[in-house]
Design an enzyme around this catalytic site. Structure first.
Site, PDB file in Angstrom:
ATOM      1  N   GLU A  75      -4.553  -3.921  -6.645  1.00 11.06           N
ATOM      2  CA  GLU A  75      -4.585  -2.598  -7.270  1.00 11.06           C
ATOM      3  C   GLU A  75      -5.026  -1.515  -6.281  1.00 11.06           C
ATOM      4  OE1 GLU A  75      -5.224  -3.610 -11.378  1.00 11.06           O
ATOM      5  OE2 GLU A  75      -5.537  -1.459 -11.717  1.00 11.06           O
ATOM      6  N   GLY A 121     -26.695 -22.956  -0.281  1.00 13.22           N
ATOM      7  CA  GLY A 121     -26.553 -23.749   0.937  1.00 13.22           C
ATOM      8  C   GLY A 121     -25.379 -24.708   0.859  1.00 13.22           C
ATOM      9  N   ILE A 167       3.568 -10.395  -8.818  1.00 13.72           N
ATOM     10  CA  ILE A 167       3.351  -9.767 -10.116  1.00 13.72           C
ATOM     11  C   ILE A 167       2.419 -10.638 -10.966  1.00 13.72           C
ATOM     12  CG2 ILE A 167       4.453  -8.842 -12.203  1.00 13.72           C
ATOM     13  CD1 ILE A 167       4.982  -7.381  -9.384  1.00 13.72           C
ATOM     14  N   GLN A 222     -39.898 -15.809   0.828  1.00 14.41           N
ATOM     15  CA  GLN A 222     -39.488 -14.403   0.846  1.00 14.41           C
ATOM     16  C   GLN A 222     -38.053 -14.219   1.362  1.00 14.41           C
ATOM     17  OE1 GLN A 222     -41.799 -11.510   3.174  1.00 14.41           O
ATOM     18  NE2 GLN A 222     -42.307 -10.611   1.205  1.00 14.41           N
ATOM     19  N   SER A 266       0.826  -1.204   0.000  1.00 19.72           N
ATOM     20  CA  SER A 266       0.000   0.000   0.000  1.00 19.72           C
ATOM     21  C   SER A 266       0.863   1.258   0.000  1.00 19.72           C
ATOM     22  CB  SER A 266      -0.902   0.012   1.239  1.00 19.72           C
ATOM     23  OG  SER A 266      -1.874  -1.007   1.132  1.00 19.72           O
TER      24      SER A 266
END
Lengths: 261, 372
Positions: B353, B329, B146, B268, B121
């Site tokens: 990235e 599941g 890489i 639902q 980073s």
């Protein structure tokens, strides 16, 4: 080498439904595709033209919407596309179809080589390829699975048989039909699709191919369909069990019973 | 048209072999060849170098389809573009002429080499150096993780050319796989995107001609920033494609899985799960498309938008793939179904990235500047 490849637009078999009353195919709302065997014919034509030089013309007889399929053929490498289309062609059987296609090929100035798929998945007759060769008096071979070489006016090719293959020398001009084993059709490239979008599809009608109206469409078709029906499911199935020797004995007994009945 | 071509390649060439590529960790060279044959390898390369001349939006459309099939394959495709962008954005005409046409035709592959053991980073931790010796640059150091490492033919590599100048002391170079002193190290074994190759690059007195530098000396970081501003929507869209693929599988399964004498999609609890997956996927797609179009309009600053879409779409992909496993599941947890792979593949999108934390830093810093 001037190559013509014959293409047929057919309903996508995955979505075909039969009308339960008439037993005819209900084409409404069914997507049309290029006959799968013809995709292999096109690929072989494009491949041969690239390897030995020459041009590929995609030829189809069909309603105006078959033009879209011909654009697809250009996207996959055909140089030009010709649609033979006229209401007078409607209802043609293979006899009238081969007459129409033969007139179109003559109108286009003939070809060194014509390639067709071995059959269409809708009619399944496998008659148009050989019929067209007969009308044009071309050397003919069916079910080609490999073209080995083209040289000195002869194509050396393999014809698929049940138990192997025949190696053939086919003198040009010729027509052959292909099986799926011959190649793997390419995916249309981006440049191909861009070319296809702009290409002008040449349309020829009955007058344009100098056809005799009496020999076209339903009027020119000797085939009459009396009845279409789905065969009924036959008999019951019995599974034989036990040792192999026991099963053979049972089988022989059952066969004897049938033969002696 | 781009979508149609990419879709067909994905359905016919990618989906049938994704499980095997995942299992064997084999590089998808055959599929990349198919992509090239369909003219998509040079989608983002200018016409004068043999490409299609497309922008970020065109790339996004193609990559969305590839990712719907397999993020490992899509990553291998994207990584080559990532390796080419420094050349496209900062390279001299000679460098472009030499390296872009074989990429556009698909004859060669590229890769991008920034990350090192101490520079993840925090890109300022780069320790690979390049020293000018007569007419040659001499590189020393090791790059890690890489993508396309060992598979690419050339690499856009960043190295320190002046340690005293900090961020302005880094430069980019093109390294070819045959350059003396250049070798490959360890190949990583990964959680997901296992079809893609991830490998170390080792430079031991690696000597390259002086004219292999991309852009001016000291402009390396600027080139990197410009590159990743443009490539992040590409990562974001891998999330969109992946989420779409997972949603497709989940809905298909929920319609045919019968429990309590009903397909589970009629419950639902399942429906809402699927609805949220669809809503989030569509929202991510809309954002990524908008950002891609924004970048193609050449704005002065694109970092904030680019980071926003990368964070959002990759987080969506993680949630949607996790929920796809939930909908399937026990079956979802098994390798017989594609969703467990999708869930494993999703995680990297939040990491590579620029981690999503770094992306949020970018957005935060931009906000801080804007509200002065």
């Amino acid at each position: 080498m001037k190559i013509i490849v014959c293409l047929k637009q057919v309903p996508d078999a995955k979505n075909v439904r039969l009308d339960p009353k008439t037993n005819t195919m209900s084409r409404e709302g069914v997507k049309s595709i290029m006959n799968p065997f013809d995709e292999h014919a096109l690929e072989e034509a494009v491949r041969l033209a690239a390897e030995y030089g020459g041009s590929v013309t995609a030829l189809s007889m069909g309603p105006p919407q078959a033009g879209e399929m011909l654009r697809g053929a250009v996207a996959c490498g055909a140089d030009a596309a010709v649609l033979v289309s006229d209401r007078a062609f409607a209802g043609a059987d293979t006899w009238a179809t081969t007459y129409t296609l033969a007139r179109a090929v003559i109108t286009l100035g003939g070809a060194d080589l014509i390639i067709c798929g071995k059959q269409a998945i809708d009619g399944d007759t496998a008659q148009v390829g050989p019929g067209l060769a007969g009308r044009l008096d071309l050397a003919y071979a069916s079910c080609i699975k490999k073209v080995q070489e083209v040289k000195d006016g002869v194509i050396i090719a393999q014809r698929m048989m049940d138990d192997g293959y025949d190696e053939l020398e086919i003198p040009l001009p010729a027509l052959f039909t292909v099986v799926k084993e011959i190649n793997e059709p390419r995916i249309a490239s981006l440049k191909g699709k861009m070319k296809a979008k702009k290409v002008e599809i040449k349309v020829l009608d009955a007058a344009g191919i100098g056809a005799d109206p009496k020999l076209l469409g339903l009027a020119g078709s000797p085939t009459k369909v009396d009845k279409v029906f789905a065969p009924e499911a036959r008999g019951e199935r019995t599974m034989l069990t036990g040792t192999v020797a026991g099963q053979v004995t049972q089988l022989v007994e059952k066969l004897e019973a049938v033969l002696n009945a | 048209m781009i979508v149609e071509v990419a879709q067909q390649i994905t359905n016919e060439k990618v989906i049938p072999c994704r499980a095997e590529l995942d299992e064997t960790e084999e590089f998808p060279r055959e599929i990349l060849r198919e992509i090239a044959k369909a003219d998509l390898a040079g989608l983002y390369i200018a016409e004068e170098y043999g490409g299609y001349g497309g922008g970020v939006f065109d790339m996004v459309l193609a990559m969305e389809q590839f990712a719907r099939g397999c993020v490992g394959v899509a990553t291998s495709f994207a990584a080559s573009a990532l390796g080419a962008y420094p050349i496209i954005l900062s390279g001299s005409r000679e460098i472009k002429q030499k390296y872009l046409p074989p990429l556009a035709s698909g004859d060669k592959l590229a890769a991008f080499a920034l990350t090192e053991a101490n520079a993840g980073s925090d890109a300022s931790g780069i320790q690979t150096t390049a020293v000018l010796d007569g007419d040659e640059w001499v590189l020393n150091g090791t790059k890690q993780w890489i993508t396309n490492g060992g598979e690419a033919n050339f690499y856009s590599v960043i190295a320190i050319t002046n340690p005293e100048k900090g961020a302005r002391g880094a430069s980019m170079f093109v390294i070819e796989d045959t350059d003396p002193g250049f070798s490959y190290g360890h190949k990583e074994k990964k959680l997901g995107i296992r079809a893609s190759a991830t490998r170390e690059l080792i430079f031991k007195d690696c000597r390259i001609p002086r004219d292999r530098m991309i852009g001016r000396q000291g402009s390396g970081f600027i080139t990197v920033m410009k590159t990743i501003d443009r490539s992040r929507p590409g990562i974001a869209v891998l999330g969109v494609g992946l989420a779409q693929g997972a949603l497709d599988e989940a809905v298909k399964y929920a319609k045919q899985r019968i429990q309590f004498k009903k397909p589970i999609i009629s419950f639902q609890a399942v429906q809402h799960l699927l609805a949220d997956m669809a809503i989030e996927t569509e929202a991510a797609r809309a954002l990524v498309y908008a950002v891609a179009a924004h970048i193609d309009a050449h704005p002065n600053n694109m970092s904030k938008a680019s980071s926003m879409c990368k964070v959002f779409a990759s987080d969506v992909a993680m949630r949607v793939t996790t929920n796809a496993v939930q909908v399937l599941g026990g079956y979802g947890y098994m390798r017989d179904y594609p969703v467990e792979k999708m869930m494993r593949d999703a995680k990297i999108l939040q990491i590579y990235e620029g981690t999503n934390q770094i992306q949020r830093n970018v957005v935060g810093q931009e906000l801080n500047k804007e509200y002065n």
